[in-house]
Scaffold this motif. Structure first.
Motif, PDB file in Angstrom:
ATOM      1  N   MET A   1      -9.185   3.314  49.720  1.00  0.00           N
ATOM      2  CA  MET A   1      -7.764   3.056  50.083  1.00  0.00           C
ATOM      3  C   MET A   1      -6.601   3.361  49.006  1.00  0.00           C
ATOM      4  SD  MET A   1      -7.901   2.533  53.174  1.00  0.00           S
ATOM      5  CE  MET A   1      -5.805   2.615  53.237  1.00  0.00           C
ATOM      6  N   ALA A   2      -6.884   3.035  47.817  1.00  0.00           N
ATOM      7  CA  ALA A   2      -5.964   3.571  46.722  1.00  0.00           C
ATOM      8  C   ALA A   2      -6.212   5.204  46.504  1.00  0.00           C
ATOM      9  CB  ALA A   2      -6.495   2.987  45.476  1.00  0.00           C
ATOM     10  N   PHE A   3      -7.273   5.744  46.681  1.00  0.00           N
ATOM     11  CA  PHE A   3      -7.289   7.196  46.769  1.00  0.00           C
ATOM     12  C   PHE A   3      -6.576   7.671  48.056  1.00  0.00           C
ATOM     13  CE2 PHE A   3      -9.588  10.690  48.526  1.00  0.00           C
ATOM     14  CZ  PHE A   3      -9.460  11.813  47.547  1.00  0.00           C
ATOM     15  N   ILE A   4      -6.733   7.399  49.136  1.00  0.00           N
ATOM     16  CA  ILE A   4      -5.994   7.998  50.240  1.00  0.00           C
ATOM     17  C   ILE A   4      -4.549   7.644  50.034  1.00  0.00           C
ATOM     18  CG2 ILE A   4      -5.456   7.682  52.713  1.00  0.00           C
ATOM     19  CD1 ILE A   4      -8.325   6.316  53.006  1.00  0.00           C
ATOM     20  N   ALA A   5      -3.937   6.593  49.712  1.00  0.00           N
ATOM     21  CA  ALA A   5      -2.591   6.378  49.692  1.00  0.00           C
ATOM     22  C   ALA A   5      -1.987   7.172  48.371  1.00  0.00           C
ATOM     23  CB  ALA A   5      -2.400   4.956  49.356  1.00  0.00           C
ATOM     24  N   THR A   6      -2.699   7.145  47.248  1.00  0.00           N
ATOM     25  CA  THR A   6      -2.387   7.913  46.104  1.00  0.00           C
ATOM     26  C   THR A   6      -2.045   9.580  46.224  1.00  0.00           C
ATOM     27  OG1 THR A   6      -3.091   6.229  44.687  1.00  0.00           O
ATOM     28  CG2 THR A   6      -2.465   8.672  43.605  1.00  0.00           C
ATOM     29  N   ALA A   7      -3.148   9.892  47.118  1.00  0.00           N
ATOM     30  CA  ALA A   7      -3.140  11.531  47.265  1.00  0.00           C
ATOM     31  C   ALA A   7      -2.150  11.702  48.318  1.00  0.00           C
ATOM     32  CB  ALA A   7      -4.600  11.797  47.910  1.00  0.00           C
ATOM     33  N   VAL A   8      -1.843  11.193  49.304  1.00  0.00           N
ATOM     34  CA  VAL A   8      -0.797  11.301  50.509  1.00  0.00           C
ATOM     35  C   VAL A   8       0.580  11.175  49.761  1.00  0.00           C
ATOM     36  CG1 VAL A   8       0.221  10.438  52.599  1.00  0.00           C
ATOM     37  CG2 VAL A   8      -2.155  10.385  52.316  1.00  0.00           C
ATOM     38  N   GLU A   9       0.640  10.347  49.270  1.00  0.00           N
ATOM     39  CA  GLU A   9       2.164   9.948  48.444  1.00  0.00           C
ATOM     40  C   GLU A   9       2.264  11.134  47.240  1.00  0.00           C
ATOM     41  OE1 GLU A   9       1.890   5.983  47.271  1.00  0.00           O
ATOM     42  OE2 GLU A   9       1.899   5.193  49.150  1.00  0.00           O
ATOM     43  N   ALA A  10       1.355  11.426  46.402  1.00  0.00           N
ATOM     44  CA  ALA A  10       1.642  12.367  45.627  1.00  0.00           C
ATOM     45  C   ALA A  10       1.462  13.715  45.945  1.00  0.00           C
ATOM     46  CB  ALA A  10       0.429  12.223  44.586  1.00  0.00           C
ATOM     47  N   SER A  11       0.973  14.088  47.297  1.00  0.00           N
ATOM     48  CA  SER A  11       1.275  15.245  47.616  1.00  0.00           C
ATOM     49  C   SER A  11       2.646  15.526  48.429  1.00  0.00           C
ATOM     50  CB  SER A  11       0.053  15.610  48.786  1.00  0.00           C
ATOM     51  OG  SER A  11       0.356  16.815  49.488  1.00  0.00           O
ATOM     52  N   ARG A  12       3.323  14.675  49.242  1.00  0.00           N
ATOM     53  CA  ARG A  12       4.460  14.465  49.723  1.00  0.00           C
ATOM     54  C   ARG A  12       5.701  14.745  48.691  1.00  0.00           C
ATOM     55  NH1 ARG A  12       3.530   9.735  54.437  1.00  0.00           N
ATOM     56  NH2 ARG A  12       2.316  10.579  55.637  1.00  0.00           N
ATOM     57  N   ALA A  13       5.157  14.195  47.547  1.00  0.00           N
ATOM     58  CA  ALA A  13       6.594  14.178  46.572  1.00  0.00           C
ATOM     59  C   ALA A  13       6.483  15.289  45.799  1.00  0.00           C
ATOM     60  CB  ALA A  13       6.373  12.836  45.676  1.00  0.00           C
ATOM     61  N   GLY A  14       5.070  15.926  45.751  1.00  0.00           N
ATOM     62  CA  GLY A  14       4.738  16.939  44.695  1.00  0.00           C
ATOM     63  C   GLY A  14       4.843  16.731  43.247  1.00  0.00           C
ATOM     64  N   ALA A  15       4.136  15.539  43.032  1.00  0.00           N
ATOM     65  CA  ALA A  15       4.308  14.632  41.925  1.00  0.00           C
ATOM     66  C   ALA A  15       3.318  15.283  40.880  1.00  0.00           C
ATOM     67  CB  ALA A  15       3.850  13.299  42.141  1.00  0.00           C
ATOM     68  N   GLY A  16       2.505  16.236  41.202  1.00  0.00           N
ATOM     69  CA  GLY A  16       1.632  16.764  40.137  1.00  0.00           C
ATOM     70  C   GLY A  16       0.552  15.703  39.650  1.00  0.00           C
ATOM     71  N   TRP A  17       0.105  15.647  38.436  1.00  0.00           N
ATOM     72  CA  TRP A  17      -1.031  14.701  37.965  1.00  0.00           C
ATOM     73  C   TRP A  17      -0.372  13.212  38.397  1.00  0.00           C
ATOM     74  CZ3 TRP A  17      -5.994  15.766  38.062  1.00  0.00           C
ATOM     75  CH2 TRP A  17      -6.313  16.875  37.695  1.00  0.00           C
ATOM     76  N   VAL A  18      -1.123  12.459  38.892  1.00  0.00           N
ATOM     77  CA  VAL A  18      -0.807  10.878  38.916  1.00  0.00           C
ATOM     78  C   VAL A  18      -1.845  10.062  38.619  1.00  0.00           C
ATOM     79  CG1 VAL A  18       1.086  11.203  40.418  1.00  0.00           C
ATOM     80  CG2 VAL A  18      -1.071  10.921  41.472  1.00  0.00           C
ATOM     81  N   PRO A  19      -1.916   8.914  38.011  1.00  0.00           N
ATOM     82  CA  PRO A  19      -2.743   7.958  37.876  1.00  0.00           C
ATOM     83  C   PRO A  19      -3.287   7.365  39.282  1.00  0.00           C
ATOM     84  CG  PRO A  19      -0.905   6.678  37.282  1.00  0.00           C
ATOM     85  CD  PRO A  19      -0.650   8.418  37.549  1.00  0.00           C
ATOM     86  N   LEU A  20      -4.639   7.162  39.404  1.00  0.00           N
ATOM     87  CA  LEU A  20      -5.146   6.265  40.348  1.00  0.00           C
ATOM     88  C   LEU A  20      -5.643   5.019  39.928  1.00  0.00           C
ATOM     89  CD1 LEU A  20      -6.529   6.152  43.198  1.00  0.00           C
ATOM     90  CD2 LEU A  20      -8.693   6.667  42.303  1.00  0.00           C
ATOM     91  N   THR A  21      -4.547   3.974  40.586  1.00  0.00           N
ATOM     92  CA  THR A  21      -4.677   2.527  40.297  1.00  0.00           C
ATOM     93  C   THR A  21      -4.997   1.767  41.347  1.00  0.00           C
ATOM     94  OG1 THR A  21      -2.358   2.361  40.258  1.00  0.00           O
ATOM     95  CG2 THR A  21      -3.259   2.548  38.219  1.00  0.00           C
ATOM     96  N   VAL A  22      -5.871   0.774  41.523  1.00  0.00           N
ATOM     97  CA  VAL A  22      -6.397   0.022  42.537  1.00  0.00           C
ATOM     98  C   VAL A  22      -5.305  -1.391  42.444  1.00  0.00           C
ATOM     99  CG1 VAL A  22      -8.046  -1.269  43.641  1.00  0.00           C
ATOM    100  CG2 VAL A  22      -8.460   0.753  42.645  1.00  0.00           C
TER     101      VAL A  22
END
Length: 370
Positions: free
Chosen positions: A349-370
């Motif tokens: 779930m952390a992977f899904i949420a991080t990928a969706v939010e980072a993609s929408r924001a065009g955030a570049g590299w972001v950490p995956l935290t649970v």
């Protein structure tokens, strides 16, 4: 076993039933197969279960089964994502262990809520990341853990499908493209999370950072149907690797082409879900080995979940059944270290949420935290 979901027209409900009953350790005897009482009865007829144990609501099932001397011992949740949390919450409150389909919930906040409930209940809990049940996937994991590839340098995992390249028609398609039922992610939550779990499961490494590009390619679609995610992995020993995850449901002509490749300092391996009984192994000196399912040289993890001799193919249902064998062991109080559980569900779930939010924001590299 009591089933939540899996009513008429469902794909995954019958799969869970076949898998759970394959080794005769578990039997489907009751369920709330649909929110519609008539459809729940129709499902009971299809499953050949007692119609008196096809219930209209969760509350009715838990009350009636609690009063029976032969009541259900656990529930399996096979409903759409938005129903995972309320169904699991009710089951845990009734004192019942839970096996749930992936992803864990519809949102990361719900996943954390469920995690608190599971930990407080202290009951067995499993998540059906199906592909971790394949014997050769477990063989690959064991060989990598033993150092057969040396330090992992690169991981490439792909999951292409084409069935949602056009209009989403039918029960299985419609809920997967509906944010109210699927949750935050579309393709990333449906199959991308499988690829993510498989990469971590086999490699023994954890994703620490990601760079995501998710898109809704089909016009008018609210959720992603095509995903590219760059990954950075790290191991407990300080090792590091790069990776890429490709998941798509709009690649015309593709069926269920999950494939993973891992490359280390001493060799590489490839496993494909559509040809699951062969594991390709390559070494620096140019040798290329095909490891076959059922072979006598497999390790104990693979052999323990192999049912037929080499040359007699085992596939998706058998892999699914291996997860239920593991869960049955947990219910007996026996160890089942390869069964995906709460932590795997949370990471997914952390992977899904991080990928969706980072993609929408065009955030570049972001950490995956649970």
């Amino acid at each position: 076993m009591g089933m939540i979901g899996g009513g008429p027209g469902a794909f995954i409900g019958p799969v869970h039933r076949y898998a759970a009953e394959m080794d005769r350790e578990i039997e489907l005897v009751a369920g709330v197969f649909s929110s519609d009482a008539g459809r729940s009865l129709a499902a009971a007829d299809a499953y050949r279960t007692d119609p008196a144990r096809a219930y209209p609501t969760l509350e009715a099932m838990f009350a009636a089964e609690r009063a029976r001397p032969d009541g259900i011992d656990f529930v399996t949740i096979v409903s759409p994502n938005h129903h995972h949390l309320p169904a699991a919450r009710a089951a845990l409150a009734a004192g019942l262990p839970v096996m749930t389909d992936k992803p864990l919930t519809a949102t990361l906040a719900q996943a954390h809520e469920l995690a608190g409930l599971v930990r407080a209940a202290g009951l067995p809990f499993g998540v059906t990341y199906t592909y971790s049940g394949y014997p050769l996937v477990r063989e690959a994991r064991a060989r990598i853990a033993a150092g057969a590839l040396g330090a992992i340098r690169k991981i490439v995992v792909e999951y292409p499908q084409g069935w949602l390249a056009g209009e989403a028609v039918g029960k299985q398609a419609e809920w997967r493209v509906d944010p109210a039922r699927a949750g935050l992610g579309g393709c990333i939550g449906d199959i991308g999370v499988h690829a993510f779990h498989l990469a971590e499961f086999i490699s023994g490494l954890k994703v620490t950072h990601l760079l995501a590009d998710l898109g809704a390619v089909v016009p008018g679609r609210a959720l992603d149907d095509d995903c590219t995610v760059l990954l950075r992995f790290a191991g407990a020993d300080g090792s590091a690797a790069r990776g890429v995850l490709l998941a798509s449901q709009i690649e015309v002509g593709e069926r269920n082409g999950l494939r993973i490749r891992l490359y280390g300092e001493k060799g590489g391996l490839t496993w494909r879900q559509e040809t699951p009984n062969a594991l390709e192994w390559a070494t620096l000196d140019g040798r290329h080995e095909i490891v076959h399912a059922g072979g006598g040289l497999l390790g104990p993890d693979a052999l323990a979940r192999t049912r037929t001799p080499a040359g007699h193919p085992e596939g998706y249902l058998e892999a699914f059944a291996n997860l239920y064998r593991d869960f049955a062991a947990k219910l007996r109080g026996e160890p089942a270290p390869l069964l995906p559980g709460l932590d795997d569900g949370l990471r997914g779930m952390a992977f899904i949420a991080t990928a969706v939010e980072a993609s929408r924001a065009g955030a570049g590299w972001v950490p995956l935290t649970v």
